[in-house]
Design a protein around this motif. Structure first.
Motif, short mmCIF file in Angstrom:
data_model
loop_
_atom_site.label_atom_id
_atom_site.label_comp_id
_atom_site.label_asym_id
_atom_site.label_seq_id
_atom_site.Cartn_x
_atom_site.Cartn_y
_atom_site.Cartn_z
N GLU A 1 0.89 -1.26 0.04
CA GLU A 1 0.12 0.06 -0.07
C GLU A 1 0.65 1.11 0.02
O GLU A 1 0.50 2.19 -0.70
CB GLU A 1 -0.93 -0.03 1.42
CG GLU A 1 -1.98 -0.92 1.05
CD GLU A 1 -1.57 -2.33 1.65
OE1 GLU A 1 -0.29 -2.53 2.13
OE2 GLU A 1 -2.56 -3.07 2.03
N CYS A 2 2.01 1.18 0.69
CA CYS A 2 2.66 2.49 0.87
C CYS A 2 4.07 2.34 0.00
O CYS A 2 4.60 3.25 -0.19
CB CYS A 2 3.44 2.49 2.23
SG CYS A 2 1.94 2.88 3.48
N ASP B 1 7.30 3.66 1.62
CA ASP B 1 7.52 5.11 2.08
C ASP B 1 6.59 5.23 3.20
O ASP B 1 5.27 5.34 3.08
CB ASP B 1 7.22 5.85 0.88
CG ASP B 1 7.14 7.51 1.31
OD1 ASP B 1 7.75 7.74 2.54
OD2 ASP B 1 6.64 8.17 0.63
N PHE B 2 7.16 5.16 4.23
CA PHE B 2 6.43 5.50 5.36
C PHE B 2 6.32 6.76 6.11
O PHE B 2 6.39 7.34 7.29
CB PHE B 2 6.73 4.39 6.45
CG PHE B 2 6.78 2.89 6.02
CD1 PHE B 2 5.02 2.64 5.89
CD2 PHE B 2 7.43 2.10 5.66
CE1 PHE B 2 4.97 1.34 5.37
CE2 PHE B 2 7.33 0.99 5.26
CZ PHE B 2 6.30 0.54 5.01
N CYS C 1 4.41 9.35 5.72
CA CYS C 1 3.06 9.85 6.29
C CYS C 1 2.75 9.32 7.77
O CYS C 1 1.55 9.55 8.20
CB CYS C 1 2.41 9.67 5.35
SG CYS C 1 1.61 7.88 5.19
N TYR D 1 -4.93 4.37 6.72
CA TYR D 1 -3.69 3.39 7.27
C TYR D 1 -3.96 3.17 8.70
O TYR D 1 -3.81 1.93 9.20
CB TYR D 1 -2.35 3.93 7.01
CG TYR D 1 -1.92 4.39 5.57
CD1 TYR D 1 -2.17 3.28 4.68
CD2 TYR D 1 -1.40 5.34 5.56
CE1 TYR D 1 -1.75 3.57 3.31
CE2 TYR D 1 -0.80 5.73 3.92
CZ TYR D 1 -1.25 4.75 2.93
OH TYR D 1 -0.80 5.00 1.69
#
Length: 87
Positions: free
Chosen positions: A41-42, A45-46, A48, A70
C-alpha cells in the motif's frame, strides 16, 4: 515516520538523550511492523506515519496526523504488537 514526544516536564539533556535512545529502539520495531502489513500500500514510503510517544503513560499511539486509511488497517494490530505492555 515522525515521533511526537509527549512529556510531563521540560526536557533536560538527560531526558533528550533517553528519547533519542528510545527512538533508536522503536524505529526498527515499528518499521518491521509497517512493512509486514503495508509494504504494498505504501511502496516502502512510511513518511506519512506519525506516532505519539507519551513518556508519562509509556504508551505509543498512532497520531491523528497519520492518514485515516492506514490507521484503520493497522490500529488493532498496532495496539497488540507495539503497545502490548503499556497502560
Amino acid at each position: 515516520m515522525t515521533f511526537n514526544w509527549i512529556l510531563d516536564e521540560q526536557a533536560d539533556e538527560k531526558l533528550k538523550k533517553f528519547c533519542v535512545e528510545l527512538e533508536y529502539q522503536l524505529r526498527p520495531k515499528i518499521m518491521r511492523f509497517l512493512m509486514s502489513r503495508l509494504e504494498k500500500e505504501c511502496g516502502g514510503d512510511f513518511s506519512c506515519f506519525y506516532f505519539d510517544v507519551d513518556l508519562g503513560s509509556r504508551c505509543i499511539t498512532l497520531s491523528p496526523k497519520t492518514p485515516t486509511r492506514y490507521i484503520s488497517l493497522i490500529e488493532a494490530d498496532f495496539e497488540m504488537e507495539i503497545n502490548r505492555n503499556c497502560c
